[in-house]
Scaffold this active site. Structure first.
Site, PDB file in Angstrom:
ATOM      1  N   PHE A  16      -5.226 -14.430  -5.350  1.00  0.00           N
ATOM      2  CA  PHE A  16      -5.289 -14.801  -3.937  1.00  0.00           C
ATOM      3  C   PHE A  16      -5.563 -13.783  -3.159  1.00  0.00           C
ATOM      4  CE2 PHE A  16      -2.252 -16.652  -6.980  1.00  0.00           C
ATOM      5  CZ  PHE A  16      -2.750 -18.084  -6.908  1.00  0.00           C
ATOM      6  N   GLY A  44       3.852  -7.433  -6.571  1.00  0.00           N
ATOM      7  CA  GLY A  44       2.978  -8.724  -6.819  1.00  0.00           C
ATOM      8  C   GLY A  44       1.524  -8.655  -7.504  1.00  0.00           C
ATOM      9  N   ASP A  69       5.291  -6.419 -11.329  1.00  0.00           N
ATOM     10  CA  ASP A  69       5.379  -7.765 -11.459  1.00  0.00           C
ATOM     11  C   ASP A  69       5.808  -8.305 -12.988  1.00  0.00           C
ATOM     12  OD1 ASP A  69       4.362 -10.656 -11.863  1.00  0.00           O
ATOM     13  OD2 ASP A  69       2.785 -10.388 -10.289  1.00  0.00           O
ATOM     14  N   GLY A  73       4.584 -15.452 -13.215  1.00  0.00           N
ATOM     15  CA  GLY A  73       4.372 -16.331 -12.007  1.00  0.00           C
ATOM     16  C   GLY A  73       5.391 -16.482 -11.087  1.00  0.00           C
ATOM     17  N   ASP A 139       3.553  -8.486  -1.785  1.00  0.00           N
ATOM     18  CA  ASP A 139       2.920  -9.895  -2.058  1.00  0.00           C
ATOM     19  C   ASP A 139       3.508 -10.340  -3.171  1.00  0.00           C
ATOM     20  OD1 ASP A 139       0.795 -11.688  -1.541  1.00  0.00           O
ATOM     21  OD2 ASP A 139      -0.548 -10.574  -2.874  1.00  0.00           O
ATOM     22  N   HIS A 142       7.016 -15.927  -2.823  1.00  0.00           N
ATOM     23  CA  HIS A 142       7.040 -16.078  -1.194  1.00  0.00           C
ATOM     24  C   HIS A 142       8.273 -17.082  -0.898  1.00  0.00           C
ATOM     25  CE1 HIS A 142       3.350 -13.781  -1.383  1.00  0.00           C
ATOM     26  NE2 HIS A 142       2.652 -14.748  -0.591  1.00  0.00           N
ATOM     27  N   HIS A 167       1.338  -9.594   3.047  1.00  0.00           N
ATOM     28  CA  HIS A 167       0.444 -10.723   2.771  1.00  0.00           C
ATOM     29  C   HIS A 167       0.930 -12.198   3.145  1.00  0.00           C
ATOM     30  CE1 HIS A 167      -3.135 -12.493   0.438  1.00  0.00           C
ATOM     31  NE2 HIS A 167      -3.849 -11.995   1.757  1.00  0.00           N
ATOM     32  N   ASP A 168      -0.054 -12.977   3.411  1.00  0.00           N
ATOM     33  CA  ASP A 168       0.252 -14.435   3.669  1.00  0.00           C
ATOM     34  C   ASP A 168       1.094 -14.669   4.826  1.00  0.00           C
ATOM     35  OD1 ASP A 168      -1.260 -15.329   1.262  1.00  0.00           O
ATOM     36  OD2 ASP A 168       0.342 -14.189   0.216  1.00  0.00           O
TER      37      ASP A 168
END
Ligand code: SAH
Ligand code: MG
Length: 207
Positions: A16, A44, A69, A73, A139, A142, A167-168
């Site tokens: 992403f 992440g 990480d 997921g 990242d 979220h 990010h995001d």
């Protein structure tokens, strides 16, 4: 400037990170690492797409990237959610496992000597962490509690003059989830100075 072959691997990796944001991430990490030093730290990893952009910066600055990480997921990557990818499910356990994909990405990019995987939940790793960093990229999960906890546990390792990237970040709800934007606002209120924006990537500096 990233090596053309490495750039191609970053572009083709699952993940992403749009290429313009990835290159901005690389440039910010390289600037930070050459001015205040390393190491670089990412929360992440997923399949290693952003780790290629950051790992290339680590290589150029003769430092390393740690990337954290649990490889299971985020909520939004699970079965039935928007960002689910069937290929990432381990068929023997029926759980997500992005680690093999990460390893292949980093091997293909020839970055195994500058990208260090830390496999585990972000907070227990943060509790035992002690090394100040020149660059932190947030990242991970979220959901608001997860993203804010990452900030609260990791931002203290960003030393003076070092860089924080988030990010995001979407200011408007119609463009995306609000948690990273809330983290960005919190960082600004804590004294981080915004230095640039590329798409949803926000770069800040600790004075
Ligand atoms: N940077 C990646 C995308 C990361 S996606 C890219 O460039 O493509 C977010 C990742 O955060 C997922 O892989 C998920 O497993 C991880 N994650 C979510 N919550 C976490 C937590 N509490 N601890 C560790 N990793 C977490
Ligand atoms: Mg992201």
């Amino acid at each position: 400037m990233m090596d053309a072959r490495v750039l191609e691997i970053a572009r083709n990796a699952k993940g992403f990170m749009p290429d313009d944001e990835g290159q901005a991430l690389h440039d910010a990490a390289l600037t930070a690492a050459t001015s205040v030093g390393g190491p670089l730290l990412e929360i992440g990893t997923y399949c290693g797409k952003s780790a290629v952009y950051l790992g290339a910066a680590a290589r150029s600055a003769s430092t390393v990237l740690f990337t954290v990480d649990h490889h299971r997921g985020s909520e939004e990557n699970q079965s039935g959610w928007e960002h689910h990818d069937l290929e990432l499910v381990d068929l023997t356990t029926n759980r997500m496992d992005t680690l093999p994909f990460f390893r292949r990405t980093i091997e293909a990019a020839d970055l195994e000597d500058c990208v260090v995987a830390v496999i585990g939940y972000s907070l227990p790793v943060a509790m035992a962490w002690a090394t100040p960093v020149g660059f932190l990229f947030i990242d991970g999960g979220h959901a608001l509690d997860v993203a804010m906890a990452d900030y609260e546990h990791w931002a203290r390792f960003v030393r003076s003059g070092a860089t924080l990237a988030i990010h995001d970040v979407f200011e408007l709800e119609r463009d995306g989830g609000q948690a990273p934007f809330k983290v960005w606002q919190r960082a600004v209120s804590d004294g981080f100075v915004p230095t640039s924006t590329t798409g949803s990537l926000r770069i800040l500096q600790r004075p």
